[in-house]
Design a protein around this motif. Sequence first.
Motif, PDB file in Angstrom:
ATOM      1  N   ALA A 136      -3.849   8.485 -10.959  1.00 40.00           N
ATOM      2  CA  ALA A 136      -4.261   7.780  -9.747  1.00 40.00           C
ATOM      3  C   ALA A 136      -5.707   6.912  -9.834  1.00 40.00           C
ATOM      4  O   ALA A 136      -6.169   6.112  -9.704  1.00 40.00           O
ATOM      5  CB  ALA A 136      -3.921   8.388  -8.350  1.00 40.00           C
ATOM      6  N   ARG A 137      -6.597   8.036 -10.350  1.00 35.94           N
ATOM      7  CA  ARG A 137      -8.007   7.540 -10.253  1.00 35.94           C
ATOM      8  C   ARG A 137      -8.139   6.677 -11.316  1.00 35.94           C
ATOM      9  O   ARG A 137      -9.031   5.840 -11.420  1.00 35.94           O
ATOM     10  CB  ARG A 137      -8.952   9.117 -10.808  1.00 35.94           C
ATOM     11  CG  ARG A 137     -10.243   8.585 -10.535  1.00 35.94           C
ATOM     12  CD  ARG A 137     -11.106   9.882 -10.389  1.00 35.94           C
ATOM     13  NE  ARG A 137     -11.056  10.650 -11.555  1.00 35.94           N
ATOM     14  CZ  ARG A 137     -11.717  11.802 -11.925  1.00 35.94           C
ATOM     15  NH1 ARG A 137     -12.666  12.241 -10.949  1.00 35.94           N
ATOM     16  NH2 ARG A 137     -11.777  12.320 -13.209  1.00 35.94           N
ATOM     17  N   SER A 184      -6.426  -1.868 -11.120  1.00 41.90           N
ATOM     18  CA  SER A 184      -6.219  -2.134  -9.519  1.00 41.90           C
ATOM     19  C   SER A 184      -7.287  -3.185  -9.122  1.00 41.90           C
ATOM     20  O   SER A 184      -8.460  -3.135  -9.819  1.00 41.90           O
ATOM     21  CB  SER A 184      -6.281  -0.980  -8.771  1.00 41.90           C
ATOM     22  OG  SER A 184      -5.328  -0.199  -9.109  1.00 41.90           O
ATOM     23  N   LEU A 225      -8.351   6.567  -0.687  1.00 41.30           N
ATOM     24  CA  LEU A 225      -8.732   6.163  -1.951  1.00 41.30           C
ATOM     25  C   LEU A 225      -9.704   7.201  -2.664  1.00 41.30           C
ATOM     26  O   LEU A 225      -9.727   7.192  -4.021  1.00 41.30           O
ATOM     27  CB  LEU A 225      -9.344   4.808  -2.140  1.00 41.30           C
ATOM     28  CG  LEU A 225      -8.252   3.800  -1.746  1.00 41.30           C
ATOM     29  CD1 LEU A 225      -8.606   2.299  -1.576  1.00 41.30           C
ATOM     30  CD2 LEU A 225      -6.833   3.813  -2.527  1.00 41.30           C
ATOM     31  N   PHE A 235      -4.897  -4.113  -3.753  1.00 38.91           N
ATOM     32  CA  PHE A 235      -4.995  -3.423  -2.224  1.00 38.91           C
ATOM     33  C   PHE A 235      -5.785  -4.396  -1.161  1.00 38.91           C
ATOM     34  O   PHE A 235      -6.956  -5.063  -1.416  1.00 38.91           O
ATOM     35  CB  PHE A 235      -5.775  -2.113  -2.420  1.00 38.91           C
ATOM     36  CG  PHE A 235      -5.191  -1.051  -3.048  1.00 38.91           C
ATOM     37  CD1 PHE A 235      -4.341  -0.058  -2.538  1.00 38.91           C
ATOM     38  CD2 PHE A 235      -5.095  -1.128  -4.694  1.00 38.91           C
ATOM     39  CE1 PHE A 235      -3.791   0.859  -3.140  1.00 38.91           C
ATOM     40  CE2 PHE A 235      -4.469  -0.048  -5.177  1.00 38.91           C
ATOM     41  CZ  PHE A 235      -3.976   0.834  -4.692  1.00 38.91           C
ATOM     42  N   LEU A 239     -14.592   1.806  -7.778  1.00 41.70           N
ATOM     43  CA  LEU A 239     -13.480   0.829  -7.518  1.00 41.70           C
ATOM     44  C   LEU A 239     -13.780  -0.718  -7.652  1.00 41.70           C
ATOM     45  O   LEU A 239     -14.695  -1.244  -6.938  1.00 41.70           O
ATOM     46  CB  LEU A 239     -12.647   1.511  -6.176  1.00 41.70           C
ATOM     47  CG  LEU A 239     -12.291   2.875  -6.353  1.00 41.70           C
ATOM     48  CD1 LEU A 239     -12.000   3.273  -4.852  1.00 41.70           C
ATOM     49  CD2 LEU A 239     -11.043   3.048  -7.377  1.00 41.70           C
ATOM     50  N   THR A 248      -5.813   4.846 -12.817  1.00 40.41           N
ATOM     51  CA  THR A 248      -5.176   3.447 -12.281  1.00 40.41           C
ATOM     52  C   THR A 248      -5.924   2.628 -11.505  1.00 40.41           C
ATOM     53  O   THR A 248      -5.831   1.587 -11.510  1.00 40.41           O
ATOM     54  CB  THR A 248      -3.888   3.832 -11.791  1.00 40.41           C
ATOM     55  OG1 THR A 248      -3.301   4.739 -12.861  1.00 40.41           O
ATOM     56  CG2 THR A 248      -2.724   2.749 -11.822  1.00 40.41           C
ATOM     57  N   LEU A 249      -6.489   3.379 -10.301  1.00 37.03           N
ATOM     58  CA  LEU A 249      -7.536   2.671  -9.435  1.00 37.03           C
ATOM     59  C   LEU A 249      -8.567   1.983  -9.925  1.00 37.03           C
ATOM     60  O   LEU A 249      -8.845   1.069  -9.597  1.00 37.03           O
ATOM     61  CB  LEU A 249      -7.705   3.629  -8.347  1.00 37.03           C
ATOM     62  CG  LEU A 249      -6.674   3.978  -7.228  1.00 37.03           C
ATOM     63  CD1 LEU A 249      -7.215   5.180  -6.528  1.00 37.03           C
ATOM     64  CD2 LEU A 249      -6.002   2.926  -6.776  1.00 37.03           C
ATOM     65  N   ARG A 250      -9.145   2.672 -11.037  1.00 36.76           N
ATOM     66  CA  ARG A 250     -10.255   2.031 -11.661  1.00 36.76           C
ATOM     67  C   ARG A 250      -9.967   1.133 -12.744  1.00 36.76           C
ATOM     68  O   ARG A 250     -10.873   0.104 -12.762  1.00 36.76           O
ATOM     69  CB  ARG A 250     -11.078   3.139 -12.298  1.00 36.76           C
ATOM     70  CG  ARG A 250     -11.653   4.055 -10.991  1.00 36.76           C
ATOM     71  CD  ARG A 250     -12.689   4.989 -11.585  1.00 36.76           C
ATOM     72  NE  ARG A 250     -13.467   5.598 -10.613  1.00 36.76           N
ATOM     73  CZ  ARG A 250     -13.864   6.744 -10.695  1.00 36.76           C
ATOM     74  NH1 ARG A 250     -13.956   7.672 -11.668  1.00 36.76           N
ATOM     75  NH2 ARG A 250     -14.176   7.334  -9.539  1.00 36.76           N
TER      76      ARG A 250
END
Length: 316
Positions: free
Chosen positions: A204-205, A212, A147, A6, A240, A207-209
């Motif tokens: 999402a949570r 990403s 986010l 991102f 993150l 995967t973002l942590r």
Amino acid sequence: MSRFTFFGGKGGVGKTSMSAAFAHKRARAGEDVLLVSTDPAHSTADVFDQSLGDEPTPIDSYETLDAIEIDPEQEVTDHLLETKRALGDQVSAGIVNEIDRQIELAHQTPGAHESALFDRFIELMRDADHDRVVFDTSPTGGTLRLLSLPEYLGSWIERLVEKREASIDLYEKAAIGSREPRRSALGDPILARLRERKERFEFARETLRTESSFVLVANPDALSVRESERAIETLRERSLPVAGVIVNRLTPEPDDDENGRGARFLRQRIETERERVEELRSFEPPILAEIETRVSEVKGSFLDEVAGELDFDATI
Ligand SMILES: Nc1ncnc2c1ncn2[C@@H]1O[C@H](COP(=O)(O)OP(=O)(O)OP(=O)(O)O)[C@@H](O)[C@H]1O
Ligand SMILES: [Mg+2]
């Protein structure tokens, strides 16, 4: 390697340029890349001199680069229409009008854009079959709100699930039975939908942590430095992973033997910028790259040149 990268930062600092250069670099290195832009001004299309749409489009002259431009406004409309369709099938005719009214209101709600966009991001993270997906996000404030959605929407949906379960329970106990079909939590479409949403946000949570990384783009000026400090803090608070900062738009140095007014101006300007970069360093993000201002927009050969300078760790 993190599959999802991102790019964030204040308005105009160079997010679109840097994410395009990064996508370019990775694609040229043989990775299968999807570049996702949320800028309604079509700036990603401008960088590649090619019109883009709502579905991944192969970029000419690359073997493995696709790009997509998501229109936030259209996303809200689609999202609400879909919700309306799904709910319309599931509720008694009497409350359809009420749902219409609620949906109209939802369209105006602050955060509607973020919510719809985030849904689309999740979809892309789930379904994209590319090696890497690069997100060119909207300016920092909106991005960070976006986010943090899994956090607050997750617990909000949890409460809705509890309410729905309680209401079904009451309904059964009251046994109205004759006029409406009996309901039970098992197979309740609204409950199923809420649970599905909850799972999406949990995905999402996670995967973002874990898959990403976040790259901030900053300019060497006070406002951008302050905004970066806030962004780094917020990302860290939310666990993150901040990969680091690209400092963009540094002033190029004049040659040593140049002493005219222009050269003196540049040297003073460079001095100020050095102080700003030092401030940035004090927040201890890795400085991933320092990119000088080009004589014109970052596209064509400048895109290739800038991409060559983004020589940070391939794990990002
Ligand atoms: N290093 C650079 N040298 C010359 N021009 C640059 C450089 N970086 C960015 N630009 C130019 O500055 C303009 C703004 O950059 P860009 O669109 O990448 O910023 P942005 O952060 O995506 O903006 P927004 O917040 O509006 O989405 C563009 O015309 C871009 O080509
Ligand atoms: Mg942009």
